[in-house]
Scaffold this active site. Structure first.
Site, PDB file in Angstrom:
ATOM      1  CB  SER A  27      -0.928  -0.002   1.212  1.00 13.43           C
ATOM      2  OG  SER A  27      -1.812  -1.095   1.173  1.00 13.43           O
ATOM      3  NE  ARG A 124     -10.066  -6.325  -7.769  1.00  9.06           N
ATOM      4  CZ  ARG A 124      -8.968  -6.078  -7.054  1.00  9.06           C
ATOM      5  NH1 ARG A 124      -7.780  -6.480  -7.503  1.00  9.06           N
ATOM      6  NH2 ARG A 124      -9.059  -5.438  -5.903  1.00  9.06           N
ATOM      7  CB  SER A 168     -12.719   0.334  -4.608  1.00  8.59           C
ATOM      8  OG  SER A 168     -11.316   0.431  -4.405  1.00  8.59           O
ATOM      9  CB  SER A 169     -11.048   3.630  -0.249  1.00  4.15           C
ATOM     10  OG  SER A 169     -10.007   2.668  -0.130  1.00  4.15           O
ATOM     11  CG  ASP A 309      -7.404  -6.352   1.803  1.00  3.88           C
ATOM     12  OD1 ASP A 309      -8.402  -6.818   1.216  1.00  3.88           O
ATOM     13  OD2 ASP A 309      -6.682  -5.462   1.310  1.00  3.88           O
TER      14      ASP A 309
END
Length: 423
Positions: A27, A124, A168-169, A309
């Site tokens: 990330s 996605r 989704s962010s 997650d």
């Protein structure tokens, strides 16, 4: 290819697990890489994650005119160029690479850009990110192996957008990163965002590159034109650490994991409090070493909205817990590299427990014991499902199909895992 899952049966009853060293954060690494490409000048990054997802990002940046070179553990990024690609960009299965690059390419790219990758990548969700970009003049042409992006004819000076971020962010993060590179920045608004802790993580990294972004519950103000090159050390990965921290809880032993940043904004840091609440002892040893001592004393009652997650690893651990568990806030898991909600339920059953999926956001788990011979567990080409199976295998054994899928974020996972057990 398959792997017999390592277990703890050979360890002496009071023996501690061997310390585990984890790699850099995916990330943080992919955020830092694209910010380095956006900031005019030369940035140096140390401790970046060497894995498939970050490799696709580095290769894409190089192909777009922002080369990333490596020497003695340091990545040097030449930033500030407008992106232009002479050949298709291969993005593998990396959702962060696609979603972080897309707004920058759509608003600042020169000429059409062909984007390619694993089929699942383009299955996605992307619509809520594409909608505002198309309203600004970009065009998206889906194809059989990806899509062709036609950037807007003239880059805007500022963004003023309302975004649907429920799925989704990463949609907001990609737009915020692009806004920071515009002369006048922008303001992003939304009603509800998935995994909002990742917005705090992006804000943290914008600050580290000189952009004084201000995050509110439903709005993000991003000053423009302030990005500057940096010389930075990247933190260890809380997501990669999750399976190791869970190993101490599963085996009832002590384990020290490093390097981790106690001030990291990554949502998976919530695992510390989750394990404490379930009865584990968690103590910082110095500034980067975290020590966890098990065993679990109870199951989990956890809302993972900020850290979905963690769902697979906690599901695998819940199958070994002394009581029932409920994991909530998992509505984004079906949209990941695989349907992680159903795959996590399948893992629990494979480990002998019972699992009930409630709606699209909750997993109820009761522990049990596996009966007789079991088939191989299929992680569905998803690294996090493989990590979760490793945790469950500590007490239940079993065999894992496709263990190499961990290369997406942690290529050396199995070597570190077996070293932890002294195998």
């Amino acid at each position: 290819m398959s792997l017999r899952l390592p277990d703890d049966r050979h360890l002496a009853p009071a023996e501690a697990l061997r310390p585990a060293s984890i790699p850099g954060s995916k990330s943080a690494t992919n955020r830092a890489l694209i910010l380095a490409a956006l900031a005019p000048g030369t940035t140096r990054l140390r401790g970046g994650l060497e894995a498939e997802d970050t490799r696709w990002m580095r290769q894409a940046l190089g192909a777009l005119g922002c080369p990333v070179t490596e020497a003695e553990g340091t990545w040097t990024v030449a930033g500030g160029a407008r992106p232009k690609a002479a050949a298709p960009l291969w993005l593998g299965a990396s959702g962060t690479t696609l979603r972080f690059l897309l707004p920058w390419l759509a608003l600042r790219g020169e000429g059409a850009i062909q984007l390619e990758g694993d089929p699942r990548l383009f299955e996605r969700p992307l619509g809520p990110l594409l909608a505002p970009l198309e309203a600004l003049g970009a065009r998206w042409e889906p194809g059989s192996n990806g899509a062709r992006l036609h950037p807007a004819d003239s880059p805007p000076r500022r963004l003023e957008l309302t975004v649907d971020a429920r799925l989704s962010s990463q949609f907001l993060t990609g737009l915020a990163l692009a806004a920071a590179a515009l002369p006048e920045g922008g303001v992003l608004r939304w009603t509800e965002a998935a995994s909002p802790s990742y917005l705090a993580l992006t804000t943290q990294w914008l600050h580290r590159f000189g952009c004084g972004a201000h995050l509110e519950p439903r709005a993000w103000t991003i000053p423009g034109g302030a990005l500057a090159p940096r010389d930075l050390d990247l933190p260890g990965d809380w997501s990669g650490a999750a399976a190791f921290l869970a190993a101490a809880a599963a085996t009832g032993r002590s384990l020290r994991v490093a390097p981790l940043d106690p001030e990291d904004a990554q949502g998976d840091r919530a695992l510390v409090d989750i394990l404490r609440t379930a009865g584990c002892v968690v103590v910082w040893k110095g500034t980067q070493d975290l020590e966890v001592t098990g065993p679990l004393l109870r199951g989990f009652d956890a809302d993972l909205t900020d850290c979905p997650d963690l769902g697979p690893v906690l599901a695998g651990l819940a199958a070994l817990a002394p009581g029932s568990s409920e994991l909530r806030g998992l509505h984004t898991l079906p949209l990941k590299e695989c349907d992680r909600l159903e795959a996590s339920a399948e893992l629990v059953r494979w480990l002998g427990g019972t699992a009930e999926v409630v709606g699209d956001h909750t997993l109820r788990i009761a522990p049990g014991a596996p009966l007789g011979d079991r088939p191989l567990f299929n992680p569905r080409n998803d690294h996090r499902m493989a990590f979760a199976a490793a945790v469950g295998g500590l007490r239940r054994g079993g065999e894992l199909l496709d263990p190499g899928c961990v290369a997406k974020t942690f290529p050396g996972f199995w070597e570190v895992w077996t070293r932890m057990l002294g195998c």
